[in-house]
Enzyme design. Structure first.
Site, PDB file in Angstrom:
ATOM      1  N   ARG A  80      25.647  31.754  30.159  1.00  0.00           N
ATOM      2  CA  ARG A  80      24.722  30.852  30.866  1.00  0.00           C
ATOM      3  C   ARG A  80      25.294  29.441  30.974  1.00  0.00           C
ATOM      4  NH1 ARG A  80      18.604  30.215  29.099  1.00  0.00           N
ATOM      5  NH2 ARG A  80      19.502  29.802  27.058  1.00  0.00           N
ATOM      6  N   ARG A  98       4.227  30.908  22.062  1.00  0.00           N
ATOM      7  CA  ARG A  98       5.299  31.655  21.406  1.00  0.00           C
ATOM      8  C   ARG A  98       4.900  32.138  20.029  1.00  0.00           C
ATOM      9  NH1 ARG A  98      10.019  29.108  24.116  1.00  0.00           N
ATOM     10  NH2 ARG A  98      11.849  30.161  23.331  1.00  0.00           N
ATOM     11  N   ARG A 105      24.420  25.273  26.556  1.00  0.00           N
ATOM     12  CA  ARG A 105      23.429  24.749  25.621  1.00  0.00           C
ATOM     13  C   ARG A 105      23.882  24.930  24.172  1.00  0.00           C
ATOM     14  NH1 ARG A 105      17.679  27.114  27.599  1.00  0.00           N
ATOM     15  NH2 ARG A 105      17.535  27.561  25.374  1.00  0.00           N
ATOM     16  N   LYS A 149      13.125  34.174  32.134  1.00  0.00           N
ATOM     17  CA  LYS A 149      11.862  33.457  32.382  1.00  0.00           C
ATOM     18  C   LYS A 149      12.113  32.227  33.236  1.00  0.00           C
ATOM     19  CE  LYS A 149      11.071  32.800  27.965  1.00  0.00           C
ATOM     20  NZ  LYS A 149      12.327  33.389  27.417  1.00  0.00           N
ATOM     21  N   ARG A 185      17.727  33.163  17.242  1.00  0.00           N
ATOM     22  CA  ARG A 185      16.597  33.028  18.187  1.00  0.00           C
ATOM     23  C   ARG A 185      15.968  34.384  18.463  1.00  0.00           C
ATOM     24  NH1 ARG A 185      19.513  30.344  22.955  1.00  0.00           N
ATOM     25  NH2 ARG A 185      17.542  30.547  24.069  1.00  0.00           N
TER      26      ARG A 185
HETATM   27  P1  AP5 Z   1      17.179  32.324  31.873  1.00  0.00           P
HETATM   28  O1  AP5 Z   1      16.382  32.410  33.126  1.00  0.00           O
HETATM   29  O2  AP5 Z   1      17.744  30.996  31.486  1.00  0.00           O
HETATM   30  O3  AP5 Z   1      16.383  32.983  30.652  1.00  0.00           O
HETATM   31  P2  AP5 Z   1      15.178  32.418  29.789  1.00  0.00           P
HETATM   32  O4  AP5 Z   1      14.304  33.582  29.482  1.00  0.00           O
HETATM   33  O5  AP5 Z   1      14.536  31.241  30.453  1.00  0.00           O
HETATM   34  O6  AP5 Z   1      15.996  31.991  28.487  1.00  0.00           O
HETATM   35  P3  AP5 Z   1      15.852  30.767  27.507  1.00  0.00           P
HETATM   36  O7  AP5 Z   1      17.043  30.872  26.570  1.00  0.00           O
HETATM   37  O8  AP5 Z   1      15.736  29.457  28.245  1.00  0.00           O
HETATM   38  O9  AP5 Z   1      14.583  31.074  26.764  1.00  0.00           O
HETATM   39  P4  AP5 Z   1      14.195  30.653  25.399  1.00  0.00           P
HETATM   40  O10 AP5 Z   1      12.831  31.136  25.434  1.00  0.00           O
HETATM   41  O11 AP5 Z   1      14.997  31.092  24.239  1.00  0.00           O
HETATM   42  O12 AP5 Z   1      14.530  29.088  25.367  1.00  0.00           O
HETATM   43  P5  AP5 Z   1      13.645  27.806  25.704  1.00  0.00           P
HETATM   44  O13 AP5 Z   1      14.472  26.931  26.562  1.00  0.00           O
HETATM   45  O14 AP5 Z   1      12.292  28.208  26.184  1.00  0.00           O
HETATM   46  O15 AP5 Z   1      18.374  33.402  32.004  1.00  0.00           O
HETATM   47  C1  AP5 Z   1      19.367  33.519  31.007  1.00  0.00           C
HETATM   48  C2  AP5 Z   1      20.747  33.752  31.680  1.00  0.00           C
HETATM   49  O16 AP5 Z   1      20.742  35.039  32.297  1.00  0.00           O
HETATM   50  C3  AP5 Z   1      21.072  32.747  32.801  1.00  0.00           C
HETATM   51  O17 AP5 Z   1      22.436  32.491  32.772  1.00  0.00           O
HETATM   52  C4  AP5 Z   1      20.662  33.481  34.104  1.00  0.00           C
HETATM   53  O18 AP5 Z   1      21.439  33.060  35.212  1.00  0.00           O
HETATM   54  C5  AP5 Z   1      20.927  34.933  33.718  1.00  0.00           C
HETATM   55  N1  AP5 Z   1      19.962  35.863  34.321  1.00  0.00           N
HETATM   56  C6  AP5 Z   1      18.628  35.656  34.508  1.00  0.00           C
HETATM   57  N2  AP5 Z   1      18.064  36.762  35.049  1.00  0.00           N
HETATM   58  C7  AP5 Z   1      19.053  37.686  35.167  1.00  0.00           C
HETATM   59  C8  AP5 Z   1      19.094  39.021  35.639  1.00  0.00           C
HETATM   60  N3  AP5 Z   1      17.992  39.618  36.092  1.00  0.00           N
HETATM   61  N4  AP5 Z   1      20.278  39.672  35.598  1.00  0.00           N
HETATM   62  C9  AP5 Z   1      21.412  39.056  35.137  1.00  0.00           C
HETATM   63  N5  AP5 Z   1      21.427  37.784  34.691  1.00  0.00           N
HETATM   64  C10 AP5 Z   1      20.271  37.104  34.697  1.00  0.00           C
HETATM   65  O19 AP5 Z   1      13.456  27.181  24.262  1.00  0.00           O
HETATM   66  C11 AP5 Z   1      14.517  26.549  23.568  1.00  0.00           C
HETATM   67  C12 AP5 Z   1      14.039  26.076  22.208  1.00  0.00           C
HETATM   68  O20 AP5 Z   1      12.964  25.121  22.353  1.00  0.00           O
HETATM   69  C13 AP5 Z   1      13.454  27.143  21.282  1.00  0.00           C
HETATM   70  O21 AP5 Z   1      14.457  27.844  20.578  1.00  0.00           O
HETATM   71  C14 AP5 Z   1      12.563  26.274  20.366  1.00  0.00           C
HETATM   72  O22 AP5 Z   1      13.306  25.594  19.402  1.00  0.00           O
HETATM   73  C15 AP5 Z   1      11.983  25.264  21.322  1.00  0.00           C
HETATM   74  N6  AP5 Z   1      10.716  25.720  21.930  1.00  0.00           N
HETATM   75  C16 AP5 Z   1      10.480  25.975  23.244  1.00  0.00           C
HETATM   76  N7  AP5 Z   1       9.211  26.406  23.425  1.00  0.00           N
HETATM   77  C17 AP5 Z   1       8.629  26.403  22.202  1.00  0.00           C
HETATM   78  C18 AP5 Z   1       7.329  26.751  21.729  1.00  0.00           C
HETATM   79  N8  AP5 Z   1       6.363  27.179  22.562  1.00  0.00           N
HETATM   80  N9  AP5 Z   1       7.076  26.639  20.410  1.00  0.00           N
HETATM   81  C19 AP5 Z   1       8.016  26.201  19.546  1.00  0.00           C
HETATM   82  N10 AP5 Z   1       9.271  25.860  19.919  1.00  0.00           N
HETATM   83  C20 AP5 Z   1       9.576  25.948  21.242  1.00  0.00           C
END
Ligand code: AP5
Length: 224
Positions: free
Chosen positions: A130, A91, A163, A16, A174
């Site tokens: 990552r 979410r 991270r 994402k 997660r």
């Molecule tokens: P990346 O693009 O970083 O993936 P992502 O989907 O953004 O992953 P996140 O881990 O950031 O999502 P998340 O939803 O768990 O965490 P968030 O930060 O939102 O890609 C991942 C890796 O793969 C990278 O190394 C990239 O280079 C590689 N990659 C990408 N595409 C690829 C491909 N096509 N092929 C190969 N490799 C690829 O949330 C963190 C925390 O915040 C949550 O756990 C929660 O505690 C809190 N939080 C955030 N939002 C909320 C909410 N709405 N409500 C409650 N708590 C929340």
């Protein structure tokens, strides 16, 4: 298309953030990634950051009302008037309902929710490698998308880190949270006719091309 109001949905590590950054460049729209916003707040030790940190480190979701308030505030900004890209929000069902209410108050609708679909095994592989930039949350992968210089962000030159929540046991937690709380939103948006699925297992450029093609189709449908 008059407005482009997008939600990016998908498991942790589905790409994402990777695709959100590209869409932001393509469409010049504000990009609100709740994970980045919360990590920024933790870094700056604000009240939001203090509340969020313990939830995030465990891989749990922060409370719905806290995060819904953060997003409502962003959507009311003039910069979001022509559209926005939401990554990581909503979410849960209560968050999705809060977003509906906020958009209704603003007299606006979602254009689409894009589900980036990736199986759990791939998530574990990706998050294990990552690297994330401390300043702006730009993402790299040691094998699939390596930075030019080890541990340095290509985009802004800041330090790249692993991270806290990318440790194997937290990744599994997660994923469990995603299946339990977020996956039901697939049916929620499908029922509204807003869901568009993209296979997220292909390389980042292919996934990006598919999303662009999908948005071009939506634009054509709107013009017909
Ligand atoms: P990346 O693009 O970083 O993936 P992502 O989907 O953004 O992953 P996140 O881990 O950031 O999502 P998340 O939803 O768990 O965490 P968030 O930060 O939102 O890609 C991942 C890796 O793969 C990278 O190394 C990239 O280079 C590689 N990659 C990408 N595409 C690829 C491909 N096509 N092929 C190969 N490799 C690829 O949330 C963190 C925390 O915040 C949550 O756990 C929660 O505690 C809190 N939080 C955030 N939002 C909320 C909410 N709405 N409500 C409650 N708590 C929340």
């Amino acid at each position: 298309m008059s407005e482009l109001n997008l939600v990016l949905l998908g498991p942790p590590g589905s790409g994402k953030g990777t695709q959100g950054e590209r869409l932001q460049e393509d469409f010049e729209l504000p990009y609100y990634a709740t994970g980045n916003i919360l990590r920024g707040a933790v870094e700056e030790r604000t009240e939001l950051g203090r509340t969020a940190k313990e939830y995030m480190d465990r891989g749990d979701l922060v409370p719905d009302d806290v995060i819904s308030g953060v997003i409502a505030e962003r959507l009311q900004k003039p910069e979001a008037a022509d559209g926005f890209i939401l990554d990581g929000f909503p979410r849960t069902r209560p968050q999705a309902e809060a977003l509906d209410r906020e958009l209704a108050d603003l007299g606006r609708d979602l254009t689409a929710t894009i589900l980036i679909d990736v199986p759990d095994e791939e998530v574990e592989r990706r998050l294990g490698g990552r690297r994330t930039c401390v300043e702006n949350g730009h993402v790299f992968h040691v094998d699939f998308n390596p930075p030019e210089k080890e541990d340095v962000c290509d985009i802004d030159g800041s330090r790249l880190i692993v991270r806290e929540d990318d440790k194997p046991e937290v990744i599994r937690h997660r994923l469990g949270t995603y299946h339990e709380k977020t996956e039901p939103l697939i049916a929620f948006y499908d029922d509204k006719g807003l869901l568009r699925r993209v296979d997220g297992t292909e390389a980042p450029d292919e996934v990006g091309d598919r999303i662009r093609a999908l948005l071009a189709t939506l634009r054509m449908e709107e013009d017909i």
